[in-house]
Structure formats: structure tokens, C-alpha cells
Design a protein around this motif. Structure first.
Motif: not given
Length: 64
Positions: A24-29
Motif C-alpha cells: 500500500n502507498c504510505p500516503y493514501c493507502t
């Protein structure tokens, strides 16, 4: 419907065994992640348009 993502090489293009695998993206999941071909060991999030990398610094002592 925008087919931009289907025209850009995906996770199977240019495998890099040193690239940490993230789910997952750590900013927007988002799970819409692709290897960044311009930055070694980095990922592109196609939803929030960020490029990021993950680095493991080691393990902490659990005292066990």
C-alpha cells in the motif's frame, strides 16, 4: 474511462530484486503501485501521484 495505467509498464516490468515490496502507498493507502523506472528502488502511486521508497534500517532488540 481512462486507460492510462494499462498503457504504462506494470509491476512485472524490469524486476529489481533490491526493491522492497510494498502493498500500500504510505500516503493514501492505495494498492495502485508500480515500480518507478527513473528512481532506483522507488515506487509510483498512480492514485496520489507520489514517488516513494521504503528502507529497512534493521531490527530492534526485543529483549527476548
Amino acid at each position: 474511462m481512462d486507460d492510462t495505467n494499462s498503457r504504462i509498464p506494470g509491476k512485472t516490468a524490469h524486476p529489481n530484486p533490491r526493491r522492497a515490496t510494498v502493498m500500500n502507498c504510505p500516503y493514501c493507502t492505495s494498492e495502485n503501485l508500480f515500480p518507478d523506472m527513473e528512481t532506483d528502488n522507488a515506487w509510483q502511486c498512480r492514485d496520489c501521484c507520489r514517488v516513494f521508497s521504503v528502507k529497512l534500517h534493521g531490527h530492534i532488540d526485543r529483549g527476548v
